[in-house]
Write an enzyme that holds these catalytic residues in place. Structure first.
Site, PDB file in Angstrom:
ATOM      1  N   ASP A 153     -12.443  -0.197  -4.603  1.00 28.80           N
ATOM      2  CA  ASP A 153     -12.818   0.851  -3.491  1.00 28.80           C
ATOM      3  C   ASP A 153     -13.701   0.022  -2.827  1.00 28.80           C
ATOM      4  O   ASP A 153     -14.736  -0.605  -3.278  1.00 28.80           O
ATOM      5  CB  ASP A 153     -13.606   1.917  -4.104  1.00 28.80           C
ATOM      6  CG  ASP A 153     -14.030   2.687  -2.825  1.00 28.80           C
ATOM      7  OD1 ASP A 153     -13.865   2.497  -1.876  1.00 28.80           O
ATOM      8  OD2 ASP A 153     -14.044   3.974  -3.204  1.00 28.80           O
TER       9      ASP A 153
ATOM     10  N   ASP B 179      -9.035   1.136   2.506  1.00 27.00           N
ATOM     11  CA  ASP B 179      -9.983   0.477   1.664  1.00 27.00           C
ATOM     12  C   ASP B 179      -9.748   0.797   0.329  1.00 27.00           C
ATOM     13  O   ASP B 179     -10.889   0.610  -0.591  1.00 27.00           O
ATOM     14  CB  ASP B 179     -11.421   0.895   2.018  1.00 27.00           C
ATOM     15  CG  ASP B 179     -11.836   2.211   2.029  1.00 27.00           C
ATOM     16  OD1 ASP B 179     -10.993   2.874   1.956  1.00 27.00           O
ATOM     17  OD2 ASP B 179     -13.117   2.351   1.872  1.00 27.00           O
ATOM     18  N   GLU B 180      -8.907   1.523  -0.386  1.00 24.96           N
ATOM     19  CA  GLU B 180      -8.856   2.137  -1.506  1.00 24.96           C
ATOM     20  C   GLU B 180      -7.298   1.937  -2.196  1.00 24.96           C
ATOM     21  O   GLU B 180      -6.392   2.008  -1.295  1.00 24.96           O
ATOM     22  CB  GLU B 180      -9.350   3.558  -1.752  1.00 24.96           C
ATOM     23  CG  GLU B 180     -10.463   3.732  -2.420  1.00 24.96           C
ATOM     24  CD  GLU B 180     -10.591   5.379  -2.239  1.00 24.96           C
ATOM     25  OE1 GLU B 180     -10.313   5.935  -3.239  1.00 24.96           O
ATOM     26  OE2 GLU B 180     -11.195   5.900  -1.519  1.00 24.96           O
TER      27      GLU B 180
END
Length: 504
Positions: free
Chosen positions: A11, A105-106
């Site tokens: 993350d 973003d993950e």
DNA sequence: TCTGGGGTCCTTGGGCGT
DNA sequence: TCTGACGCCCAAGGACCC
């Protein structure tokens, strides 16, 4: 659930805000808020500095401004974030073929499938190495969670934030989860959380004690079963590398509620065209057309229509959306309109013929729209915020909210002359605040603000020291728009780029 | 002071064929 | 012919996620 903690969840920390800070050195260590800047905008990401003022995701931007009046407010630059994300995902794929991106973003990574880790020590080492590699490649920090299942790895990365790594050892899952609030578990939002709280359940341990039957009774079969299993730390979902999209949709919230039925129809047509643009560029066609209407009082309704076969024909989608709109009462005003397509199929040529026939049979009025889309006439009063929030791109291309727009105030207390959301159009020159520019003499920089025929530029680039601010006339011939510079490496040292590259 | 945009999944309820 | 059970599709709404 596997024996070793070899599922990794990455993350990135405050991703959009961190990218902006990395690309604009004067914003490092400052409160940066990325989100919609219009009157109805909300915060997408706040830097950790901004969070100290109580600013957080999903908060109305207006409220964030009150809490943090001196923060730098920027609209998202999705293309830049996408390119950074691709670099990060590339590093993940170097670890394992099994990478499941969840968003820009993950992502989950199955380390065992990549044969990089079969035990705790190796998993931890791989995680630390990954964090270092991401920092080297992008200058950004990410948090890593490691566990034997996806759910626990995600819980772990959340706990590890910011810039940390946490591994949950097999056998300790239940004890680890027990004291945590039920809201920690994915799938427990405000409604379920409140529901459980009223039943006296606030921790994961209490959730486990409540038992399967009780949870099913409270929140339904599927959700109840899922909750109970999660509370026990059980989750055997595999990491899935490829996921097919199930729907494509576009929606716009208007700065001011729409009342005029003609205008509403026009907006629906425009959204239908944009939606088809997206649908086509993803290589899909779809069978069910969905119209979404959010009314003045925030009540939301959807209307849908399923066709006999999948389509990617703009005329067909426009007509279906228009038919659906006819069944909706819009008196009182409309704050949001959306058009979506679900029931996606891979694009095939036959679809066009099948639809053409169905179309001809229906009556055959819809004109084709070219691949470039159709500059549907804007209503006489443009939606008031189009220039500021990127709504209303004049072509049907799957444009992001117009990229580099934004406004910065008081980032350092010097020089910012713009007001939030302001941009200047003069003599055909458009300087959205926050966007990248290049000056023939001073080199690369970004627009800090603009107004009364002037544009203020801060001259700095990723990796440089915070730069100086200079003000120019908006029609200064030596100033031109440019592409974002890479955050690290290649061109980061200020190498010359061809003039005019990426000029809008 | 309000509350984005792009998605996914689940539930409920009606219609319809068997 | 009527009725109920069942499965399936569809429409609509809601919760949740980033």
């Amino acid at each position: 659930m596997r024996a070793a903690p070899t599922i990794l969840h990455l993350d990135m920390d405050a991703f959009y805000a961190s990218v902006e800070q990395a690309s604009k050195p004067s914003l490092r260590g400052k409160a940066v808020i990325v989100g919609g800047l219009g009157p109805r905008g909300v915060v997408a990401t706040a830097s950790y500095e901004a969070r100290r003022f109580g600013v957080h995701s999903a908060m109305p931007t207006a409220q964030a401004r009150r809490l943090c009046p001196n923060g730098a407010y920027l609209t998202p630059r999705f293309r830049l974030y996408q390119s950074v994300s691709e670099r990060v995902m590339g590093l993940l794929r170097a670890l394992s073929p099994l990478v499941e991106p969840l968003s820009l973003d993950e992502a989950f990574v199955d380390l065992e499938a990549g044969e990089v880790a079969f035990d705790s020590a190796a998993a931890r080492a791989a995680g630390e190495r990954l964090r270092a590699d991401i920092m080297a490649a992008t200058g950004l920090s990410g948090s890593v969670g490691l566990a034997g299942s996806k759910m626990l790895a995600k819980v772990a990365s959340e706990e590890a934030k910011p810039a940390g790594l946490l591994l949950i050892e097999p056998g300790t899952e239940r004890a680890h989860l027990a004291p945590m609030t039920v809201r920690t578990l994915p799938g427990v939002g405000p409604v379920t959380g409140e529901h459980l709280r009223r039943a006296g359940i606030t921790t994961v341990g209490e959730l486990a004690e409540a038992g399967e039957d009780e949870l099913i009774r409270m929140v339904g079969r599927s959700h109840g079963l899922g909750l109970y299993r999660m509370a026990l730390g059980l989750d055997d979902r595999p990491v899935v590398a490829e996921r097919d999209a199930k729907s494509v949709s576009v929606e716009d919230t208007f700065d001011v509620d729409l009342h005029d039925r003609v205008r509403i129809r026009g907006e629906v047509q425009r959204l239908a065209d944009r939606c088809v643009g997206r649908l086509r560029s993803s290589g899909h066609s779809g069978r069910t057309i969905v119209l979404k209407v959010r009314r003045y009082d925030f009540s939301t309704l959807t209307r849908s229509e399923t066709l006999r076969g999948p389509t990617d024909d703009p005329g067909v989608v426009r007509e279906a959306a228009a038919r659906l709109l006819e069944g909706v009462d819009t008196t009182g005003g409309v704050r949001l309109l959306g058009v979506g397509v679900t029931g996606l199929a891979d694009y095939t040529q036959e679809d066009l013929f099948a639809q053409a026939e169905a179309q001809a049979e229906a009556e055959g009025g819809a004109e084709e729209v070219g691949p470039a889309g159709d500059p549907v006439a804007e209503g006489p009063e443009s939606s008031g915020g189009d220039a500021a929030d990127g709504a209303g791109t004049p072509d049907g291309a799957p444009a992001e909210p117009a990229g580099a727009e934004g406004a910065v105030r008081g980032a350092e207390g010097d020089g910012a002359v713009g007001t939030p959301g302001e941009a200047v159009i003069a003599l055909g020159r458009f300087w959205p605040a926050g966007s990248d520019v290049r000056h023939a003499v001073y080199g690369p920089g970004w627009v800090q603000g603009s107004g009364v025929g002037r544009v203020t530029v801060r001259f700095e680039r990723p990796g440089s020291a915070p730069g100086r601010v200079r003000t120019f006339k908006v029609d200064d011939p030596e100033l031109e728009p440019s592409d974002p510079l890479p955050l690290v490496g290649e061109d980061g040292g200020g190498g010359e780029r061809p003039r005019g590259a990426g000029a809008a």
